[in-house]
Each structure stands twice: as C-alpha cells, then as structure tokens.
Design a protein around this motif. Structure first.
Motif, mmCIF file in Angstrom:
data_model
loop_
_atom_site.group_PDB
_atom_site.id
_atom_site.type_symbol
_atom_site.label_atom_id
_atom_site.label_comp_id
_atom_site.label_asym_id
_atom_site.label_seq_id
_atom_site.Cartn_x
_atom_site.Cartn_y
_atom_site.Cartn_z
ATOM 1 N N ASN A 157 0.954 -1.159 -0.227
ATOM 2 C CA ASN A 157 -0.046 0.007 -0.095
ATOM 3 C C ASN A 157 0.762 1.236 -0.171
ATOM 4 O OD1 ASN A 157 1.014 -0.184 2.618
ATOM 5 N ND2 ASN A 157 -1.136 0.119 3.571
ATOM 6 N N ILE A 158 2.156 1.096 -0.069
ATOM 7 C CA ILE A 158 2.860 2.239 -0.429
ATOM 8 C C ILE A 158 2.934 2.718 -1.892
ATOM 9 C CG2 ILE A 158 5.398 3.324 0.140
ATOM 10 C CD1 ILE A 158 5.949 1.209 2.178
ATOM 11 N N ASN A 159 2.548 4.011 -1.720
ATOM 12 C CA ASN A 159 2.636 4.841 -3.185
ATOM 13 C C ASN A 159 3.899 5.326 -3.464
ATOM 14 O OD1 ASN A 159 -0.396 4.140 -3.500
ATOM 15 N ND2 ASN A 159 -0.722 6.061 -2.159
ATOM 16 N N PRO A 160 4.280 5.662 -4.689
ATOM 17 C CA PRO A 160 5.434 5.979 -4.984
ATOM 18 C C PRO A 160 5.346 7.660 -4.990
ATOM 19 C CG PRO A 160 4.610 5.249 -6.929
ATOM 20 C CD PRO A 160 3.825 4.917 -5.664
ATOM 21 N N GLU A 161 6.619 8.369 -5.017
ATOM 22 C CA GLU A 161 6.291 9.787 -4.941
ATOM 23 C C GLU A 161 5.688 10.393 -6.397
ATOM 24 O OE1 GLU A 161 9.864 11.957 -3.863
ATOM 25 O OE2 GLU A 161 10.333 10.738 -2.251
ATOM 26 N N SER A 162 5.179 11.557 -6.260
ATOM 27 C CA SER A 162 4.484 11.883 -7.237
ATOM 28 C C SER A 162 5.402 12.613 -8.269
ATOM 29 C CB SER A 162 3.298 13.255 -6.918
ATOM 30 O OG SER A 162 4.012 14.339 -6.609
ATOM 31 N N HIS A 163 5.238 13.067 -9.455
ATOM 32 C CA HIS A 163 6.253 13.599 -10.182
ATOM 33 C C HIS A 163 6.596 15.196 -9.797
ATOM 34 C CE1 HIS A 163 6.245 10.502 -13.291
ATOM 35 N NE2 HIS A 163 4.903 10.593 -13.627
ATOM 36 N N LEU A 164 5.416 15.665 -9.439
ATOM 37 C CA LEU A 164 5.868 17.062 -8.710
ATOM 38 C C LEU A 164 6.891 17.156 -7.737
ATOM 39 C CD1 LEU A 164 5.033 20.167 -8.702
ATOM 40 C CD2 LEU A 164 3.207 19.603 -7.352
ATOM 41 N N SER A 165 6.448 16.052 -6.562
ATOM 42 C CA SER A 165 7.678 16.117 -5.420
ATOM 43 C C SER A 165 8.947 15.687 -6.029
ATOM 44 C CB SER A 165 7.197 14.983 -4.611
ATOM 45 O OG SER A 165 6.966 13.872 -4.925
ATOM 46 N N SER A 166 9.114 14.820 -7.136
ATOM 47 C CA SER A 166 10.557 14.528 -7.543
ATOM 48 C C SER A 166 10.965 15.900 -8.272
ATOM 49 C CB SER A 166 10.305 13.346 -8.580
ATOM 50 O OG SER A 166 9.772 12.242 -7.995
ATOM 51 N N ILE A 167 10.499 16.597 -9.110
ATOM 52 C CA ILE A 167 10.684 17.790 -9.447
ATOM 53 C C ILE A 167 11.131 18.749 -8.586
ATOM 54 C CG2 ILE A 167 10.188 19.793 -10.936
ATOM 55 C CD1 ILE A 167 8.478 17.857 -12.503
ATOM 56 N N LEU A 168 10.192 18.949 -7.539
ATOM 57 C CA LEU A 168 10.560 20.021 -6.472
ATOM 58 C C LEU A 168 11.939 19.744 -5.766
ATOM 59 C CD1 LEU A 168 7.182 20.784 -4.983
ATOM 60 C CD2 LEU A 168 8.602 22.066 -6.450
ATOM 61 N N ALA A 169 12.020 17.995 -5.473
ATOM 62 C CA ALA A 169 13.414 17.925 -4.786
ATOM 63 C C ALA A 169 14.678 18.030 -5.931
ATOM 64 C CB ALA A 169 13.193 16.109 -4.569
ATOM 65 N N ILE A 170 14.374 17.806 -7.119
ATOM 66 C CA ILE A 170 15.466 18.296 -8.086
ATOM 67 C C ILE A 170 15.888 19.692 -7.883
ATOM 68 C CG2 ILE A 170 16.274 18.070 -10.446
ATOM 69 C CD1 ILE A 170 14.712 15.407 -10.756
ATOM 70 N N LEU A 171 14.658 20.492 -8.009
ATOM 71 C CA LEU A 171 15.004 22.043 -7.831
ATOM 72 C C LEU A 171 15.613 22.462 -6.412
ATOM 73 C CD1 LEU A 171 14.429 24.621 -9.276
ATOM 74 C CD2 LEU A 171 12.179 24.720 -7.765
ATOM 75 N N ARG A 172 15.325 21.807 -5.316
ATOM 76 C CA ARG A 172 15.766 22.031 -4.008
ATOM 77 C C ARG A 172 17.423 21.648 -4.164
ATOM 78 N NH1 ARG A 172 11.159 20.126 -1.770
ATOM 79 N NH2 ARG A 172 11.771 18.074 -1.607
ATOM 80 N N MET A 173 17.548 20.452 -4.735
ATOM 81 C CA MET A 173 19.149 19.954 -4.689
ATOM 82 C C MET A 173 19.845 21.056 -5.795
ATOM 83 S SD MET A 173 20.863 17.749 -3.629
ATOM 84 C CE MET A 173 22.420 16.971 -4.084
ATOM 85 N N ALA A 174 19.280 21.288 -6.824
ATOM 86 C CA ALA A 174 19.869 22.065 -7.765
ATOM 87 C C ALA A 174 20.244 23.783 -6.996
ATOM 88 C CB ALA A 174 19.087 22.421 -8.911
ATOM 89 N N LEU A 175 19.390 24.278 -6.319
ATOM 90 C CA LEU A 175 19.572 25.366 -5.542
ATOM 91 C C LEU A 175 20.476 25.162 -4.412
ATOM 92 C CD1 LEU A 175 16.203 26.647 -4.979
ATOM 93 C CD2 LEU A 175 17.712 27.662 -6.563
ATOM 94 N N MET A 176 20.857 24.020 -3.799
ATOM 95 C CA MET A 176 21.913 23.987 -2.796
ATOM 96 C C MET A 176 23.129 23.695 -3.432
ATOM 97 S SD MET A 176 20.240 21.536 0.224
ATOM 98 C CE MET A 176 20.836 19.933 -0.618
#
Length: 118
Positions: free
Chosen positions: A14-33
């Motif tokens: 019953n574990i759902n994968p992360e959404s595309h939006l949350s993956s994009i936001l994580a990549i954006l946070r990583m790029a800013l860092m």
C-alpha cells in the motif's frame, strides 16, 4: 507453528511512489543547494576572496585569535542546543542549513542574471 509469509514484500503493497511534482521539487531544491555551495566556494577561494581576508584578519592580532576560540566555543554550544538529545527523533531545525543554502543559491542565481556572473 506460525504460518510463514511467502511474500516478504506484501507489507509494502500500500506504499505509493512519490509524485512527479515532488520529484521535480526535490531536484529543484538540490540544484539550488548545489548552486549555493558552488557560489560560496567560488567566493572563498578566488583571489582576494573571503578566506584570504579572514586569515589575514585573524593573524593581525592576538585578540582576534582569542575571538576565534570564543566564536568556535559559541558555535559548539549552539550545536549542542539545536541538536536532538534523542538520536531516534529529528528536530525540524535540522532542515535550516538546507533552506539557508537554498536561499544562497537563489541569491547567486539572481546575481548571475543581473550582473552576468558571480
């Protein structure tokens, strides 16, 4: 004798994968860092950068050297106050360095677009 579960991964069904939006936001946070880390590194090690000014200022007098020891002691005490006494629980203050580095990344992106470089 207890019945053995043949599918050891059935508890994760019953574990759902992360959404595309949350993956994009994580990549954006990583790029800013990463941009923030690169910008600070560039400012530290360039000619007449922060590191050479800091070391020159520290070596100027013995009072400055004593202030460095006091500052390091203050940083250690701040770390002791902000870190969690229980290692199993995480405090939200642990995310502050990430957000600070993201803000530095936004600053350097703004600086790149307005002045054309670091």
């Amino acid at each position: 004798m207890a019945k053995k579960d043949t599918n050891k991964y059935s508890k994760n069904a019953n574990i759902n994968p992360e959404s595309h939006l949350s993956s994009i936001l994580a990549i954006l946070r990583m790029a800013l860092m990463l941009i923030g880390i690169f910008g600070i590194t560039f400012e530290l090690f360039r000619e007449n950068g922060w590191l050479s000014k800091l070391l020159g200022g520290i070596i100027d007098s013995t009072a400055n050297m004593l202030l460095v020891v006091v500052a390091l002691l203050g940083l250690w005490l701040l770390n002791r106050m902000l870190s969690s006494p229980n290692k199993s629980e995480a405090k939200k203050i642990g995310d502050m360095p990430m957000y600070a580095m993201m803000a530095v990344g936004v600053f350097y992106i703004y600086r790149i677009f307005t002045s054309g470089g670091f």
